[in-house]
Scaffold this motif. Sequence first.
Motif, short mmCIF file in Angstrom:
data_model
loop_
_atom_site.label_atom_id
_atom_site.label_comp_id
_atom_site.label_asym_id
_atom_site.label_seq_id
_atom_site.Cartn_x
_atom_site.Cartn_y
_atom_site.Cartn_z
N PRO A 36 0.29 14.35 -12.37
CA PRO A 36 0.16 12.88 -12.32
C PRO A 36 0.36 12.31 -10.92
N GLU A 37 1.28 12.90 -10.15
CA GLU A 37 1.57 12.38 -8.82
C GLU A 37 0.40 12.53 -7.85
N ALA A 38 -0.58 13.37 -8.20
CA ALA A 38 -1.75 13.54 -7.34
C ALA A 38 -2.54 12.25 -7.20
N LEU A 39 -2.47 11.40 -8.21
CA LEU A 39 -3.15 10.10 -8.14
C LEU A 39 -2.66 9.30 -6.94
N PHE A 40 -1.32 9.21 -6.80
CA PHE A 40 -0.75 8.45 -5.70
C PHE A 40 -0.93 9.17 -4.37
N ALA A 41 -0.93 10.50 -4.42
CA ALA A 41 -1.17 11.26 -3.19
C ALA A 41 -2.58 11.00 -2.66
N LEU A 42 -3.55 10.92 -3.56
CA LEU A 42 -4.93 10.62 -3.15
C LEU A 42 -5.02 9.22 -2.56
N GLY A 64 4.11 13.38 3.14
CA GLY A 64 2.93 12.63 3.56
C GLY A 64 3.15 11.13 3.48
N SER A 65 3.78 10.68 2.40
CA SER A 65 4.07 9.26 2.25
C SER A 65 5.03 8.77 3.34
N ALA A 66 6.02 9.61 3.69
CA ALA A 66 6.96 9.24 4.75
C ALA A 66 6.25 9.14 6.10
N HIS A 67 5.36 10.08 6.39
CA HIS A 67 4.60 10.02 7.64
C HIS A 67 3.69 8.79 7.66
N LYS A 83 0.79 -1.21 0.00
CA LYS A 83 0.00 0.00 0.00
C LYS A 83 0.83 1.27 0.00
N HIS A 84 2.13 1.15 -0.02
CA HIS A 84 2.97 2.34 -0.10
C HIS A 84 3.50 2.45 -1.51
N ILE A 85 2.87 3.31 -2.27
CA ILE A 85 3.29 3.54 -3.64
C ILE A 85 4.70 4.12 -3.61
N PRO A 91 -5.72 -0.60 -7.19
CA PRO A 91 -5.48 -0.57 -5.74
C PRO A 91 -6.49 0.28 -4.97
N ALA A 92 -6.92 1.40 -5.55
CA ALA A 92 -7.90 2.24 -4.87
C ALA A 92 -9.27 1.55 -4.86
#
Length: 297
Positions: free
Chosen positions: A146-152, A119-122, A3-5, A184-185
């Motif tokens: 594009p990176e907003a997809l993984f951020a969401l 955010g991903s690190a936290h 679950k960690h992209i 995955p979502a």
Amino acid sequence: MPKHIPLFSLLVIFGLLSVQTPASGQALLPYTLQLDSEKLEQQGLNLVQDAVQLVRFQQYELALPKAELAIQLAPDIYQTWFILGTLYVQNQELDKGIAALKKARSLAPDEAVILFNLGSAHLKKEDYQAAVTDLSAGLKLQSEVPEALFALFDLGNAYYMLKDFDKAVSAYDKAVAKEKDFWPAINNIGLVKYEQGDVTGAIDKWQAAIAVDQEAAEPKLAVAVALYGQGELEKAISMGEAAILLDSRYADLEFLKENLWGERLISATQKFLENPKIQDALAKSQQTPITVEVAPE
């Protein structure tokens, strides 16, 4: 799937490094010292570019020393701190990574990708509220990259771990709206629904994820567990065997917990995995083929 992209896109990094080297401050220093400063900064950026090239080939251990040296040569350029922080997080040195990424953010507060990585690190550190804060701030800055997809997706995972299920589903839905085949979502919406007691809704989502990727072991196993609980034993065992043969890691309860499977689903999975036929499938998946060498006559 985990679950960690991956924390960063190489395309983003190359974009960050395509900027001109910042000029040294208009100082009262001798002109020769100003030139030296510019040369050092350029050398720092060159080292970062070398580190990125190594990352492309997953040579993280070789990339990290270059990034650390780049900081010494170019400490006032946010790209160097960004790459260093990202590599630290990749290396599971979370505190160092977060500190470096915060330094990058102080130098470039409007760069959303820094906040996404923070955010991903936290999230990796299980500081879910901090993950929500940073990811949400990054998405406010740039929601169409594009990176907003993984951020969401990360945001949905953080809300899920906070048991704020409505906000988790909202984030996952936004990710799917950006990329309809982002299974995955879709899969994780199923995880939420199962924990809420909506087994039928969960199965629908997992089947939708399977429709996107027939080789996805996670939703196959999740459907198998849910069907098993509903008494559809033959179909459940068939799907479960197929899932385990695709990826036997999903027969490990700890691995499932890392992939955000909740308490209800873990409990049901434990019962499912005790089935003798599933145990046989697991044993087969773990067998290592034996190669017999025939001596020449």
